[in-house]
Motif scaffolding. Sequence first.
Motif, PDB file in Angstrom:
ATOM      1  N   LEU A  24       0.567  -1.269   0.094  1.00 28.37           N
ATOM      2  CA  LEU A  24       0.481  -0.158   0.447  1.00 28.37           C
ATOM      3  C   LEU A  24       0.702   1.521  -0.088  1.00 28.37           C
ATOM      4  CD1 LEU A  24      -2.757  -0.445   2.601  1.00 28.37           C
ATOM      5  CD2 LEU A  24      -2.796  -0.619   0.026  1.00 28.37           C
ATOM      6  N   LEU A  25       2.132   0.679   0.800  1.00 29.72           N
ATOM      7  CA  LEU A  25       2.921   2.306   0.536  1.00 29.72           C
ATOM      8  C   LEU A  25       2.929   2.837  -1.135  1.00 29.72           C
ATOM      9  CD1 LEU A  25       6.530   1.916   3.170  1.00 29.72           C
ATOM     10  CD2 LEU A  25       4.338   4.352   2.745  1.00 29.72           C
ATOM     11  N   PRO A  26       3.547   2.529  -1.909  1.00 32.93           N
ATOM     12  CA  PRO A  26       3.350   2.918  -3.389  1.00 32.93           C
ATOM     13  C   PRO A  26       2.020   3.457  -4.002  1.00 32.93           C
ATOM     14  CG  PRO A  26       4.023   0.549  -3.122  1.00 32.93           C
ATOM     15  CD  PRO A  26       3.636   0.948  -2.239  1.00 32.93           C
ATOM     16  N   VAL A  27       0.896   3.097  -3.315  1.00 30.21           N
ATOM     17  CA  VAL A  27      -0.512   3.509  -3.780  1.00 30.21           C
ATOM     18  C   VAL A  27      -0.089   4.822  -2.888  1.00 30.21           C
ATOM     19  CG1 VAL A  27      -2.896   3.120  -3.659  1.00 30.21           C
ATOM     20  CG2 VAL A  27      -0.936   1.458  -4.154  1.00 30.21           C
ATOM     21  N   SER A  28      -0.330   5.023  -1.859  1.00 27.42           N
ATOM     22  CA  SER A  28      -0.427   6.255  -0.616  1.00 27.42           C
ATOM     23  C   SER A  28       0.544   7.296  -1.237  1.00 27.42           C
ATOM     24  CB  SER A  28      -0.031   5.845   0.164  1.00 27.42           C
ATOM     25  OG  SER A  28      -1.097   6.333   1.634  1.00 27.42           O
ATOM     26  N   LEU A  29       2.313   7.073  -1.561  1.00 25.56           N
ATOM     27  CA  LEU A  29       2.620   7.764  -1.743  1.00 25.56           C
ATOM     28  C   LEU A  29       2.518   8.365  -3.017  1.00 25.56           C
ATOM     29  CD1 LEU A  29       6.010   6.306  -0.245  1.00 25.56           C
ATOM     30  CD2 LEU A  29       4.866   8.660   0.150  1.00 25.56           C
ATOM     31  N   LEU A  30       2.464   7.667  -4.301  1.00 26.28           N
ATOM     32  CA  LEU A  30       2.102   8.258  -5.278  1.00 26.28           C
ATOM     33  C   LEU A  30       1.506   9.165  -5.467  1.00 26.28           C
ATOM     34  CD1 LEU A  30       3.788   4.773  -8.128  1.00 26.28           C
ATOM     35  CD2 LEU A  30       4.386   7.054  -7.313  1.00 26.28           C
ATOM     36  N   ALA A  31      -0.039   8.645  -5.093  1.00 27.67           N
ATOM     37  CA  ALA A  31      -1.318   9.577  -5.125  1.00 27.67           C
ATOM     38  C   ALA A  31      -1.216  10.488  -4.643  1.00 27.67           C
ATOM     39  CB  ALA A  31      -2.304   7.943  -4.033  1.00 27.67           C
ATOM     40  N   ALA A  32      -0.312  10.337  -3.481  1.00 25.97           N
ATOM     41  CA  ALA A  32       0.204  12.257  -2.860  1.00 25.97           C
ATOM     42  C   ALA A  32       0.792  12.781  -4.029  1.00 25.97           C
ATOM     43  CB  ALA A  32       0.452  12.550  -1.363  1.00 25.97           C
ATOM     44  N   LEU A  33       1.656  11.925  -4.500  1.00 22.53           N
ATOM     45  CA  LEU A  33       2.195  13.073  -5.599  1.00 22.53           C
ATOM     46  C   LEU A  33       2.372  13.589  -6.799  1.00 22.53           C
ATOM     47  CD1 LEU A  33       5.724  10.164  -5.294  1.00 22.53           C
ATOM     48  CD2 LEU A  33       5.978  13.098  -4.739  1.00 22.53           C
ATOM     49  N   VAL A  34       1.211  12.698  -6.971  1.00 22.35           N
ATOM     50  CA  VAL A  34       0.545  13.282  -8.483  1.00 22.35           C
ATOM     51  C   VAL A  34      -0.772  14.849  -8.011  1.00 22.35           C
ATOM     52  CG1 VAL A  34      -1.912  12.816  -9.685  1.00 22.35           C
ATOM     53  CG2 VAL A  34       0.100  10.761  -9.233  1.00 22.35           C
ATOM     54  N   ALA A  35      -1.361  14.685  -6.950  1.00 22.72           N
ATOM     55  CA  ALA A  35      -2.131  15.490  -5.950  1.00 22.72           C
ATOM     56  C   ALA A  35      -0.807  16.716  -5.899  1.00 22.72           C
ATOM     57  CB  ALA A  35      -2.890  14.927  -5.056  1.00 22.72           C
ATOM     58  N   VAL A  36       0.071  16.614  -5.119  1.00 23.35           N
ATOM     59  CA  VAL A  36       0.876  17.479  -4.464  1.00 23.35           C
ATOM     60  C   VAL A  36       1.221  18.235  -6.256  1.00 23.35           C
ATOM     61  CG1 VAL A  36       3.554  18.539  -3.830  1.00 23.35           C
ATOM     62  CG2 VAL A  36       1.582  17.016  -2.399  1.00 23.35           C
ATOM     63  N   GLN A  37       1.878  17.702  -7.024  1.00 24.99           N
ATOM     64  CA  GLN A  37       2.822  17.893  -8.063  1.00 24.99           C
ATOM     65  C   GLN A  37       1.546  18.830  -8.717  1.00 24.99           C
ATOM     66  OE1 GLN A  37       6.047  17.995  -8.520  1.00 24.99           O
ATOM     67  NE2 GLN A  37       6.635  16.310  -7.106  1.00 24.99           N
ATOM     68  N   THR A  38       0.525  18.532  -8.739  1.00 26.75           N
ATOM     69  CA  THR A  38      -0.443  18.788  -9.083  1.00 26.75           C
ATOM     70  C   THR A  38      -1.192  20.337  -9.395  1.00 26.75           C
ATOM     71  OG1 THR A  38      -1.411  17.060  -9.892  1.00 26.75           O
ATOM     72  CG2 THR A  38      -2.453  18.766 -10.746  1.00 26.75           C
ATOM     73  N   PHE A  39      -1.677  20.839  -7.861  1.00 25.65           N
ATOM     74  CA  PHE A  39      -1.737  21.787  -7.038  1.00 25.65           C
ATOM     75  C   PHE A  39      -1.088  22.226  -6.339  1.00 25.65           C
ATOM     76  CE2 PHE A  39      -5.320  18.748  -7.580  1.00 25.65           C
ATOM     77  CZ  PHE A  39      -5.640  19.541  -8.626  1.00 25.65           C
ATOM     78  N   ALA A  40       0.328  22.066  -5.500  1.00 25.32           N
ATOM     79  CA  ALA A  40       0.965  22.715  -4.990  1.00 25.32           C
ATOM     80  C   ALA A  40       2.065  23.155  -5.654  1.00 25.32           C
ATOM     81  CB  ALA A  40       1.604  21.789  -3.941  1.00 25.32           C
ATOM     82  N   SER A  41       2.285  24.679  -5.272  1.00 27.37           N
ATOM     83  CA  SER A  41       3.265  26.066  -6.036  1.00 27.37           C
ATOM     84  C   SER A  41       4.218  26.235  -4.583  1.00 27.37           C
ATOM     85  CB  SER A  41       2.204  27.027  -6.599  1.00 27.37           C
ATOM     86  OG  SER A  41       4.168  27.952  -6.726  1.00 27.37           O
ATOM     87  N   ASP A  42       5.186  25.666  -4.497  1.00 23.19           N
ATOM     88  CA  ASP A  42       6.014  26.163  -2.875  1.00 23.19           C
ATOM     89  C   ASP A  42       4.682  25.910  -1.552  1.00 23.19           C
ATOM     90  OD1 ASP A  42       8.666  27.092  -3.394  1.00 23.19           O
ATOM     91  OD2 ASP A  42       7.996  28.625  -4.152  1.00 23.19           O
ATOM     92  N   GLN A  43       4.525  26.283  -0.731  1.00 26.09           N
ATOM     93  CA  GLN A  43       3.730  26.013  -0.130  1.00 26.09           C
ATOM     94  C   GLN A  43       1.890  26.457  -0.366  1.00 26.09           C
ATOM     95  OE1 GLN A  43       6.062  26.628   3.392  1.00 26.09           O
ATOM     96  NE2 GLN A  43       4.362  25.857   4.714  1.00 26.09           N
ATOM     97  N   ALA A  44       1.532  26.885  -1.656  1.00 18.77           N
ATOM     98  CA  ALA A  44      -0.055  27.538  -1.413  1.00 18.77           C
ATOM     99  C   ALA A  44      -0.299  26.660  -3.276  1.00 18.77           C
ATOM    100  CB  ALA A  44       0.429  28.976  -2.697  1.00 18.77           C
ATOM    101  N   PHE A  45      -1.642  26.762  -2.095  1.00 18.47           N
ATOM    102  CA  PHE A  45      -2.225  25.474  -3.383  1.00 18.47           C
ATOM    103  C   PHE A  45      -3.096  26.435  -4.607  1.00 18.47           C
ATOM    104  CE2 PHE A  45      -6.510  23.426  -4.641  1.00 18.47           C
ATOM    105  CZ  PHE A  45      -6.459  22.466  -4.257  1.00 18.47           C
ATOM    106  N   LEU A  46      -2.620  25.932  -6.370  1.00 25.63           N
ATOM    107  CA  LEU A  46      -3.187  26.399  -7.063  1.00 25.63           C
ATOM    108  C   LEU A  46      -3.160  25.581  -7.913  1.00 25.63           C
ATOM    109  CD1 LEU A  46      -2.162  29.075  -8.352  1.00 25.63           C
ATOM    110  CD2 LEU A  46       0.396  27.901  -9.371  1.00 25.63           C
ATOM    111  N   ILE A  47      -4.339  26.402  -9.311  1.00 25.87           N
ATOM    112  CA  ILE A  47      -5.209  25.468 -10.251  1.00 25.87           C
ATOM    113  C   ILE A  47      -4.186  26.148 -11.225  1.00 25.87           C
ATOM    114  CG2 ILE A  47      -7.436  24.981 -11.014  1.00 25.87           C
ATOM    115  CD1 ILE A  47      -8.513  24.810  -8.433  1.00 25.87           C
TER     116      ILE A  47
END
Lengths: 244, 102
Positions: free
Chosen positions: B38-61
Amino acid sequence: MGWKRNRRKSGGENRSIDTNALGIGIATGAYALSFGAISVASGLSVLQTQSLSLFMFTGASQFAFVGVIGAGGGAVIAVVTALLLGARNSLYALSLGPVLTPKRKEVPYTALLTIDESTAMAFRYNASKKASRRAFFATGLSVYVFWNIGTALGSLGASALSDPGVLGLDAAIPAGFLALLWPRLTAGSSSENRKMWTVAVASAGLAMMLIPFLRPGLPVLFSALVAVAASLMWSKSSRPAGGN
Amino acid sequence: MWASILIASFGTYVEKLLGYLLPQGILERESVRRMTGLLPVSLLAALVAVQTFASDQAFLIDARILGLGVAVVALLLRAPFLVVIIAAAASTALIRWLGWMP
């Protein structure tokens, strides 16, 4: 290595193994092009990028490492994220041990080649120990060669660009992680897939909520708690109480 | 940077090596097996989310979300890895070039 022998007896199967190994190598080599480009766009040098492919040689960890560095998460978080993602290779090696039965002197390179693709091929050709070994080493070597060639071409290509962001490489990073995640969400039984989706969505949601509060890189590490919680919960419910 | 590359490479290699050196009994622990799956599933899903929506510490679309959407479509169509990634990058670059999204 061992697979050179025994050609007469099982030539057909050997050819099928080698063809598949070559195909998997070429496919992952193409994927390595994007790793090389993204790594350079994240601020690593061509030589640093190549070192990751030569010595770390486990795609998801390499992508995560350069992703955290590129997002400004810093070295420590990058290392920890790469190690957490690499933990599954321990499990692969544990289950491969009895199948491959590597001699003591074979263990160092057997370990290096232990990745998703070589493990899957070893278990797919499980008719005999020889077939498993051939599948494992042919796939491992093929991926190793093409993965490193792809990395070099990708990093050299990207370093020739003045601004890789223009090419949408920042969007290539989450797409790369999604492509790595996808088979884990769709390959199992429907109940297994549902569990995987639950973990994935909960982890993504938790990480997104944490973005404003933690430095880059940490939200991803915290999401690992979802995997820990889910595995404790599901292994407790799947067997009788009182076991060790 | 070099130190962290060497430490991370050494660490991931030791992880692989450990599997061949540890006793087999560990595999029988259901929670260990589950967690490493399960670890890769958690980490990869979180990486997808963060690399799509994060800009430093701000949420950015921004245009990255379009790239991710294109990647999902490509994966549903069973496109190979490289096609998924090129489609995501190209669509993002295009919509920025058109000036429709930052």
